[in-house]
Write an enzyme that holds these catalytic residues in place. Structure first.
Site, mmCIF file in Angstrom:
data_model
loop_
_atom_site.group_PDB
_atom_site.id
_atom_site.type_symbol
_atom_site.label_atom_id
_atom_site.label_comp_id
_atom_site.label_asym_id
_atom_site.label_seq_id
_atom_site.Cartn_x
_atom_site.Cartn_y
_atom_site.Cartn_z
ATOM 1 N N PHE A 128 47.146 57.071 35.073
ATOM 2 C CA PHE A 128 47.527 56.481 33.784
ATOM 3 C C PHE A 128 48.429 57.466 33.061
ATOM 4 O O PHE A 128 48.035 58.598 32.816
ATOM 5 C CB PHE A 128 46.310 56.166 32.907
ATOM 6 C CG PHE A 128 46.715 55.597 31.565
ATOM 7 C CD1 PHE A 128 47.133 54.283 31.446
ATOM 8 C CD2 PHE A 128 46.733 56.395 30.430
ATOM 9 C CE1 PHE A 128 47.550 53.763 30.228
ATOM 10 C CE2 PHE A 128 47.144 55.887 29.201
ATOM 11 C CZ PHE A 128 47.552 54.569 29.098
ATOM 12 N N ASP A 213 50.058 65.968 33.737
ATOM 13 C CA ASP A 213 49.767 65.195 32.537
ATOM 14 C C ASP A 213 48.392 65.649 32.043
ATOM 15 O O ASP A 213 47.358 65.263 32.588
ATOM 16 C CB ASP A 213 49.777 63.696 32.871
ATOM 17 C CG ASP A 213 49.406 62.828 31.675
ATOM 18 O OD1 ASP A 213 48.801 63.351 30.716
ATOM 19 O OD2 ASP A 213 49.687 61.618 31.712
ATOM 20 N N LYS A 242 47.198 63.701 22.635
ATOM 21 C CA LYS A 242 45.868 63.440 22.089
ATOM 22 C C LYS A 242 45.290 64.517 21.156
ATOM 23 O O LYS A 242 45.447 64.430 19.957
ATOM 24 C CB LYS A 242 44.906 63.119 23.239
ATOM 25 C CG LYS A 242 45.203 61.729 23.846
ATOM 26 C CD LYS A 242 44.065 61.212 24.694
ATOM 27 C CE LYS A 242 44.227 59.731 24.995
ATOM 28 N NZ LYS A 242 45.082 59.418 26.156
HETATM 29 C C1 LIG Z 1 46.259 58.679 26.492
HETATM 30 C C2 LIG Z 1 47.034 59.108 27.671
HETATM 31 C C3 LIG Z 1 48.419 58.904 27.746
HETATM 32 C C4 LIG Z 1 49.191 58.143 26.700
HETATM 33 O O1 LIG Z 1 49.136 58.744 25.449
HETATM 34 P P1 LIG Z 1 49.517 57.899 24.154
HETATM 35 O O2 LIG Z 1 49.485 58.912 23.055
HETATM 36 O O3 LIG Z 1 48.512 56.812 24.006
HETATM 37 O O4 LIG Z 1 50.878 57.348 24.386
HETATM 38 C C5 LIG Z 1 49.086 59.393 28.856
HETATM 39 N N1 LIG Z 1 48.434 60.052 29.831
HETATM 40 C C6 LIG Z 1 47.106 60.260 29.792
HETATM 41 C C7 LIG Z 1 46.449 61.005 30.902
HETATM 42 C C8 LIG Z 1 46.354 59.780 28.724
HETATM 43 O O5 LIG Z 1 45.035 59.956 28.701
#
Ligand SMILES: *Cc1c(COP(=O)(O)O)cnc(C)c1O
Length: 399
Positions: A128, A213, A242
């Site tokens: 994700f 990520d 986040k």
């Molecule tokens: C939450 C998340 C995203 C996206 O972040 P947003 O601030 O909602 O755009 C991307 N990668 C990972 C692993 C996430 O947990």
């Protein structure tokens, strides 16, 4: 609330206040927050140092755009560089934007090196990376992509934690390999150290960038500030968001020296990116981490959390299929016959907020400052709800 677009599955509760690890709704009811705004409020709610940094910055300087310099962004970039060992920082406003920046950086780097065929962004199964088109194309979730096609071209997937497949798929056309050190959304699946080490080796050998990520698993959730510091594999690019500013919108892309000049003036940008208030909040977040030695604290709480969840998994084999976790990010996988949404609701009604994730899993991401008694409180609520499932062997909620 009916004026809000219906794109979320919101629970019927309206929060008005947060304090530490607790949230309060408009009926005055108190909830233990065991999901922290999806791994965002690492220091809990209304932390006084964050509140003070935000209010001071609001009275000093709120916005100047990226036509100019301002101190909070410069100072935060310096902190992140010094603490990561990477070289440069680009700020944006969210996780998906940080990943967009990383994808664009990877392709532009190949372009600048005159590598015309190097365009592929290789991601993992179960990944994700966000909801905008580039990040979505790198997201292995048919439901999130459905109806939004066509997806941008040049994205491919390789099985998560499969070194042999990576050897094959990470070829000379790959501009970047993007991977979450811990896959959050798909159900809290940590990468194996071997997989990340192989990714590092193969990216070096084949000329691709390695992007971690760390949007969910970084910023101290695994203990050290960066997830890669726990896995002891250093990527070329780290994306963050986040928890970075403990609840204010911010994203960041950290870039190693080898890729730092891929994006040049005019190549990419963001009006709000790195704006002073979120940066001031992020700086306060770093100061709190240092002051209370949060990395060591998380290591202690991790042991307690994993022990409690293991205990639940052993106690309720009829309800639970398995348990996974690292740091203060964990999941309990429920048996198929117990839809996770029903269990999340039951826990909320019992006063504990948790999340859900792929594979019918409950997801736990408490504030990193959660106390021993906070974890015990979540355990007690989980115990009661799971005991009912385990006994009744039928859906916990009627209808
Ligand atoms: C939450 C998340 C995203 C996206 O972040 P947003 O601030 O909602 O755009 C991307 N990668 C990972 C692993 C996430 O947990």
């Amino acid at each position: 609330m009916d004026a809000l677009l219906g794109n979320y599955n919101r629970a019927p509760v309206t929060f008005v206040r947060g304090e530490g690890c607790y949230l309060f709704d408009d009926q005055g009811r108190r909830y233990l927050d065991f999901i922290a705004g999806i791994a965002v409020c690492a220091l809990g709610h209304s932390h006084p140092w964050i509140a003070q940094a935000v209010s001071e910055q609001a009275r000093t300087l709120v916005h100047v755009s990226n036509l100019y310099y301002q101190e909070p962004a410069g100072t935060l970039a310096r902190e992140l560089v010094d603490r990561s060992g990477l070289a440069r920082v680009f700020f944006c406003n969210s996780g998906t934007e940080a990943n967009e920046a990383a994808i664009k950086l990877a392709r532009k780097r190949a372009f600048r090196r005159d590598e015309k065929d190097r365009m592929t962004i290789l991601a993992c199964t179960g990944s994700f990376h966000g909801r905008t088109y580039g990040a979505l194309a790198a997201t292995d979730n048919a439901k999130y992509q459905e109806g939004f096609g066509p997806m941008p071209a040049g994205f491919a997937f390789t099985p998560f934690n499969d070194v042999a497949a990576l050897e094959k798929n990470l070829d000379e056309r790959v501009a970047a390999f993007i991977v979450e050190p811990v896959q959050g959304e798909s159900g809290v699946h940590p990468a194996t150290p071997e997989f990340l080490a192989a990714a590092r080796r193969l990216c070096d050998a084949r000329g691709a960038l390695l992007i971690f990520d760390e949007i969910q698993c970084g910023m101290g959730r695994l203990g050290p500030l960066f997830a890669f510091q726990r896995f002891e594999v250093t990527p070329d690019v780290v994306t963050m968001a986040k928890a970075l500013a403990n609840g204010l919108p911010i994203g960041a892309m950290l870039v190693a020296e080898c890729a730092a000049d891929a994006l040049r003036p005019g190549d990419h940008g963001s009006t709000f990116g790195g704006s002073p208030i979120p940066c001031a909040a992020a700086l306060a977040h770093l100061r709190v981490r240092d002051a209370i030695d949060l990395a060591s604290y998380v290591a202690v709480r991790e042991v307690q959390l994993m022990a409690r969840l293991t205990d639940l998994a052993l106690a309720f084999p009829n309800a639970i299929d398995g348990m996974r976790g690292i740091g203060l990010l964990a999941a309990l996988q429920l048996k198929e016959k117990y839809p996770v949404g029903d269990v999340v609701t039951a826990l909320r009604e019992a006063g504990v907020l948790v999340g859900s994730a792929g594979g019918n899993s409950l997801r736990f991401a408490p504030p990193l400052v959660i106390g021993e008694e906070g974890i015990d409180e979540a355990y007690d609520a989980l115990y009661d709800v799971l005991a009912k499932l385990d006994e009744r062997k039928e859906p916990i909620l009627a209808g």
